[in-house]
Design a protein around this motif. Structure first.
Motif, PDB file in Angstrom:
ATOM      1  N   ARG B 193     -11.310   4.144   0.596  1.00 23.00           N
ATOM      2  CA  ARG B 193     -11.849   3.833  -0.721  1.00 23.00           C
ATOM      3  C   ARG B 193     -10.936   4.384  -1.801  1.00 23.00           C
ATOM      4  N   ASP B 194     -11.240   4.029  -3.042  1.00 27.49           N
ATOM      5  CA  ASP B 194     -10.470   4.534  -4.181  1.00 27.49           C
ATOM      6  C   ASP B 194      -8.982   4.222  -4.062  1.00 27.49           C
ATOM      7  N   ILE B 195      -8.661   3.000  -3.632  1.00 27.96           N
ATOM      8  CA  ILE B 195      -7.251   2.614  -3.581  1.00 27.96           C
ATOM      9  C   ILE B 195      -6.773   2.398  -5.015  1.00 27.96           C
ATOM     10  N   PRO B 196      -5.662   3.030  -5.387  1.00 26.09           N
ATOM     11  CA  PRO B 196      -5.203   2.858  -6.774  1.00 26.09           C
ATOM     12  C   PRO B 196      -4.711   1.420  -7.020  1.00 26.09           C
ATOM     13  N   THR B 197      -4.496   1.054  -8.268  1.00 23.66           N
ATOM     14  CA  THR B 197      -3.981  -0.269  -8.616  1.00 23.66           C
ATOM     15  C   THR B 197      -2.632  -0.469  -7.938  1.00 23.66           C
ATOM     16  N   PRO B 198      -2.442  -1.607  -7.273  1.00 24.34           N
ATOM     17  CA  PRO B 198      -1.153  -1.789  -6.586  1.00 24.34           C
ATOM     18  C   PRO B 198      -0.017  -1.906  -7.592  1.00 24.34           C
ATOM     19  N   PRO B 199       1.180  -1.434  -7.209  1.00 20.96           N
ATOM     20  CA  PRO B 199       2.325  -1.560  -8.123  1.00 20.96           C
ATOM     21  C   PRO B 199       2.691  -3.027  -8.337  1.00 20.96           C
ATOM     22  N   GLN B 200       3.352  -3.303  -9.429  1.00 17.25           N
ATOM     23  CA  GLN B 200       3.759  -4.667  -9.785  1.00 17.25           C
ATOM     24  C   GLN B 200       4.487  -5.327  -8.615  1.00 17.25           C
ATOM     25  N   GLY B 201       4.118  -6.559  -8.324  1.00 20.39           N
ATOM     26  CA  GLY B 201       4.837  -7.318  -7.299  1.00 20.39           C
ATOM     27  C   GLY B 201       4.400  -7.012  -5.884  1.00 20.39           C
ATOM     28  N   GLN B 202       3.360  -6.190  -5.728  1.00 18.80           N
ATOM     29  CA  GLN B 202       2.887  -5.866  -4.397  1.00 18.80           C
ATOM     30  C   GLN B 202       1.420  -6.290  -4.318  1.00 18.80           C
TER      31      GLN B 202
END
Lengths: 720, 720
Positions: B193-202
């Motif tokens: 849970r609590d996965i951070p926002t994925p980096p751009q392009g991923q």
């Protein structure tokens, strides 16, 4: 104390500081003192005066301190020291931000108030200049008190903001240090305790190996069963002692030869107690003889230890940081009282004697120690009173008849009678940190840094409860308890109404502390004198000299409680008497400067805990903040301010803030997050060897022997 | 209540039980009822009457229950049910061991005492036979009270001993189940849970895969990003509804054809609200049409869901139980509010809607729910009073004018007026478990079994505080609070002095509960009638029939609080009125017998938590024991017994015992110990698919599509 004598005292302190600083500038330039003023650099193999040859001004060290980066501090003195600077920086930040608003706002508001007579004094009525600038000067129920309400909120918000940032920053520092590619043996090892009795026909080592190889088939490296090394350590230390003595004697003999006597005089010593009695023998021969005698004993004892003194704990090595970090967090056995696994401390700071304590012993020890600490804090006056009563002059004369002539002199007698009780108090307070450290070790803590943290925490509560509240309320904690017990609601108003009366006491306390304390710290006059004395009269060999200038670390065990006490005092007074704030700023600012200098040039930390100190400091800052908020709540009540309840949300906010911080950040200081553990496989042999106790490993070139001995020996042992 | 009427009431209850038992013997032999009395066996593909064809006596089921082993229970109904029997067995054990000493010791001691008049009654003065056998009959300050002190210690020691064994036993049961080679998908998965926002392009999936592949390079299998399935579930359920309706209509049509009409009558229905209004259409055609219409909508919605409705949580699969068990215990990220990992619940009991709640939301929800529960427990009379006031007859007449004729009849009117407030209370109490379950879901709990545990815990505190203490002290908890608030020390004497007066109330309560309650349970009269009614009038297809006899599990959510309430009552009375103990023994013994029968033949558990219920039960037994000890302490005080303080160590012992048990055993119920996780690699595809929500996976033969769609779709999504 009136205003003039206060200024005089301040001026004197400042003068002492300037003198000490000049002394430092002068002394630190001398080549012969380099080992006292630059031991850190010398040990790292750097030139002490590197890049600063031309500078001659006395404040060069200040420029260097200011220009140094956090990275320099980490490189020179480790993460713990850098974290301590984060604390100092945060304290300065809180106080500066607070003063920017509080001084221009509160001082005019208080000074321009018509004022109250008598009761609102901040200095027992002798210090009018200060009284006018304090909250006590504002009339009861005045609308001006709103400014003080705002100030209380401002101080709290500033503290939250800076603490949050500091926690984040320290967490980054710790992560960066743990992620560094340098191989640190403790990152590849875990401590295993509460190992159950091995099954018939299996040695303890086989048992441990089997258990961990099954769970970690790919990354398990090997294990090291902990043995009871008391006996072997004793022999080893004895031998080391003779080796040192031998080296010393040889150096003395060599010196005597060069001094015109080609034969030289062979040094002699006595074999009896402390070298004072017994036969006179040739030291060099005697030492050789003793060492030769001890070598077989040591080897025999090593074998016996490895075979018969295995204990129910072990250190297990993995070829991956990740597995080690993960293993330390995992539940390995269904029953928590068997196979408990935790992070391995650094080899140099393991407290070996605490390793074999079993689960229940640890629990019981902990509670017993907490109880003793509680008694110490509450009833600390009782042993002192007892000792004082015991050491009255008439008693002393009975015990030590030879001091009778001294006592007969009237002047001496008066002085002694006046100072004996104080002497007992001073000795007690000086011994207290050592006693608390001893208690923390007794608790069963595994690493030195952890024990120092625990002792420091205990000392903090002692100083806040006894020094701060004791001085404020007047009388011991115990007598305060008795009052509070009758009406529990009285504690906050009691503290709040007594606080303003002691502002001057604490002002001078803080000023003395920073000017004289930091002056001595910077100039290192005491270590310098000791070093030169030792060099002249005692030390003959290189090793002895090196020991003489070993500088040690910051001494967190007493330094942090002292700092926290100052921060507590300044915070609690910040709104009641805002003039206190600049003193706090100077204390922490000057501390930052002086200690930065020490960190870069002097300190040689004896351990590294990667900032585990921080949550401990953080908790105590929060405790100080909540104490401040409650005090303010009480003081507004004393002022009959109608809207006092508006301060109630503050302690609740503090608790929520503390809870969120703990939830968010704390875990990472307790365990190593897997994301920061990297994957490379180091030289495992080196990792393993770094955990071998010197008394067991020193003389053995081939290591397999150790392992085999352990394995075979314990098989025999278990068959017995 | 006098002795005769008490015996009559007891006799009646027993008679009802015998009748129900005979009914059970008769009904369960009929072939047509097999699905009601042996659903468990039928679902497992076993012959319902296997190995018992010859037996005709009505107590055959008792023999079977007694002869069955724990292993049978685990095989037929799972570990949770077996753990529940450990609880019943422990309760019987405690009470039997207690009665062996207490009955022969205390009854003669009490009966032979000269006795007190009036004040010591156990039944408000109407039940002399019982009074003479109770502690209330012993004179104040009598030395005979020592026997009761001994009895209190005996009950406590027996409880400690049996609880300790039970905890150990349950721990073994859990370990054995977890170590079983059967592949249980949840043992190979963790919830992230609590996965951070994925980096751009991923994409989120790439992000999760990268994070876990880096940490677990060897054992990471794949991940499943959780999506918001609300929309797609709705369409899917609608389609499933039409499919069922279609099958039903086809069965009806088939039936009508065989009944002499070769053409048959095609069933029709209305398209409007609840099938009551709207156009009349041919059901079969209508359903076909609707299903064909829904298939493309479902597919489109599946794509949209996979692309746009990804949430910040995922399920991650490993190829090893060990890694999964270890990952669930590890700190993965430095910040606890990102990448939090925990054990995956069974796929069938995941509460998907709670997965995306973030860290702070979970914390806040939890405290808000605790606060609401607190209010519910303390002020539960307020909504009932409000509803009662609102539903007075005159108000009802205004709201529902059509009931006016009923109200005009005098007899009915009186009855209604008397029962309306009680009705509100009954409805409230019936809805309470559902409300508490709803609250537990709102808390953000991830699995059904955990939510039921949480609801059951809340219900236990409600029943002990309101039923037990409420009935005893008399009046609501709130009014008791008001008394207690004035003098906090009064609670123990208050409870102790009121307790003896209500012994008969609780005696009849327990007796009614076991004879009638367990009789109904055993005979399954209600499910039998419902099943036959449904079979006759409603169910046409096989699937519908199967739904009609689906037996469900033990219903822990209400059963355990009820049992715990009885245990609390019996324990608290055990020394004050030892005649209570046999009733407790019968309650738990009969329960054990009847439920053993159900466990072997009827129950089909809807989830398996491997005994996670146990620590929860254990804590509440300890709470009951401590309540008992405090009550006894108070009652000895009321009796002016001089040595009452001798009971003080008991609650302290209980706390220490509870602490040790928690320390030793609890961790293993919270986490999976690595020693019980084995190494084989299962069919991972199967493990993965078991977690796919049916609405997303049902129609797709090739799974890669799902994965690719998710991966590609989310890349597009993140680029948006």
């Amino acid at each position: 104390m009136d205003f003039n004598s206060f200024l005089t005292s301040l001026g004197t302190s400042f003068a002492i500081f300037v003198v000490l600083m000049l002394l430092f500038t002068w002394l630190s330039r001398k080549q012969g003192n380099a080992v006292v003023y630059y031991p850190n650099r010398i040990l790292k193999g750097m030139d002490p005066w590197e890049g600063r040859s031309g500078e001659r001004n006395p404040v060069a060290w200040i420029q260097e301190a200011i220009n140094s980066s956090e990275k320099d501090v980490v490189t020179m003195s480790g993460v713990d020291t850098a974290v301590y600077f984060v604390f100092l920086g945060t304290a300065v930040g809180i106080l500066v931000l607070a003063s920017l608003v509080l001084l221009p706002l509160l001082l005019p508001v208080a000074a321009s108030d018509p004022g109250v007579n008598g009761s609102g004094t901040t200095s027992s009525g002798t210090f009018n200049e200060l009284d006018k600038l304090a909250m006590g000067h504002v009339q009861e129920r005045s609308q001006r008190l709103w400014a003080f309400v705002f100030a209380t909120y401002w101080v709290s918000i500033v503290t939250y903001y800076l603490l949050w940032n500091a926690y984040k920053h320290v967490s980054d520092l710790r992560a960066a240090a743990l992620m560094a590619p340098v191989v640190r043996p403790e990152q590849f090892a875990v401590v295993v305790r509460d190992i159950p009795t091995p099954p018939q026909g299996q040695t303890r080592k086989e048992q441990v190996d089997k258990f961990f190889r099954e769970i970690y088939p790919d990354t398990f490296y090997r294990s090291l069963v902990v043995t009871n090394n008391k006996q072997v350590n004793k022999i080893w230390q004895e031998m080391e002692g003779y080796k040192k003595k031998l080296a010393h004697a040889e150096a003395v003999y060599g010196e005597s030869k060069t001094e015109g006597n080609p034969e030289g005089t062979r040094p002699t010593c006595r074999t009896g107690f402390l070298g004072l009695v017994g036969d006179k023998v040739d030291t060099i021969d005697h030492c050789h003889e003793k060492i030769n005698e001890l070598i077989p004993r040591l080897e025999a004892q090593q074998k016996v230890t490895l075979r018969e003194k295995q204990q129910s704990s072990a250190i297990v090595f993995f070829t991956s940081r990740l597995t080690a970090a993960s293993a330390a967090q995992n539940l390995h056995s269904r029953m928590v009282d068997t196979w408990s696994v935790m992070d391995a401390p650094e080899p140099r700071q393991i407290i070996w004697s605490n390793l074999p304590n079993n689960f229940y012993q640890r629990q019981i020890r902990q509670y017993v120690v907490y109880f003793i600490v509680f008694l110490t804090i509450v009833f600390y006056m009782i042993p002192i009173g007892f000792v004082s009563a015991f050491t009255t002059l008439s008693n002393l004369v009975k015990l030590l008849p030879f001091i009778k002539p001294i006592v007969k002199q009237n002047v001496l007698r008066t002085v002694l009678e006046a100072y004996l009780p104080q002497l007992a108090l001073i000795i007690f307070l000086a011994l207290l940190p050592k006693f608390l450290f001893f208690l923390s070790i007794t608790e069963g803590i595994l690493s030195e840094s952890h024990a120092i943290r625990a002792a420091s925490g205990k000392y903090f509560y002692f100083s806040v409860l006894n020094v701060f509240i004791g001085v404020t309320v007047g009388g011991t904690l115990f007598s305060t308890f008795k009052i509070v017990e009758k009406d529990p609601n009285i504690i906050v108003p009691l503290l709040a109404s007594s606080l303003p009366g002691n502002a001057t006491f604490f002002l001078t306390y803080v000023a003395l502390k920073f000017f004289v304390g930091y002056g001595l710290e910077l100039s290192r006059v005491v270590p310098l004198i000791i070093y030169h004395l030792k060099r002249k009269y005692l030390c003959k060999t290189e090793a002895e000299l090196k020991e003489a200038w070993a500088p040690g670390d910051l001494g967190y065990g007493t330094r942090i409680p002292a700092d926290m006490l100052i921060l507590t005092i300044v915070l609690c007074y910040s709104v009641i008497a805002p003039v206190m704030i600049p003193f706090g700023v100077i204390y922490f600012g000057l501390g930052w400067l002086v200690l930065r200098n020490q960190a870069l040039k002097v300190l040689v930390p004896s351990y590294e805990s990667y900032g585990k100190f921080w949550p401990h400091i953080y908790t105590r800052i929060m405790a100080a903040l909540i104490l401040f908020q409650l005090t303010m709540f009480g003081y507004f009540g004393v002022k009959n301010f109608y809207y006092t309840a508006i301060l109630l949300p503050l302690p609740i906010c503090s608790l929520i803030f503390a809870y969120i911080c703990k939830q968010k950040f704390y875990q990472f200081f307790h365990h190593t997050a897997l994301e920061v553990a990297s994957h490379e496989i180091p030289n495992m042999e080196h990792v393993y060897r770094s955990f071998l106790p010197p008394s067991l490993a020193s003389e053995k070139p081939d290591d397999d022997q150790f392992d085999d001995a352990l394995s075979q020996a314990s098989r025999t042992g278990s068959a017995v």
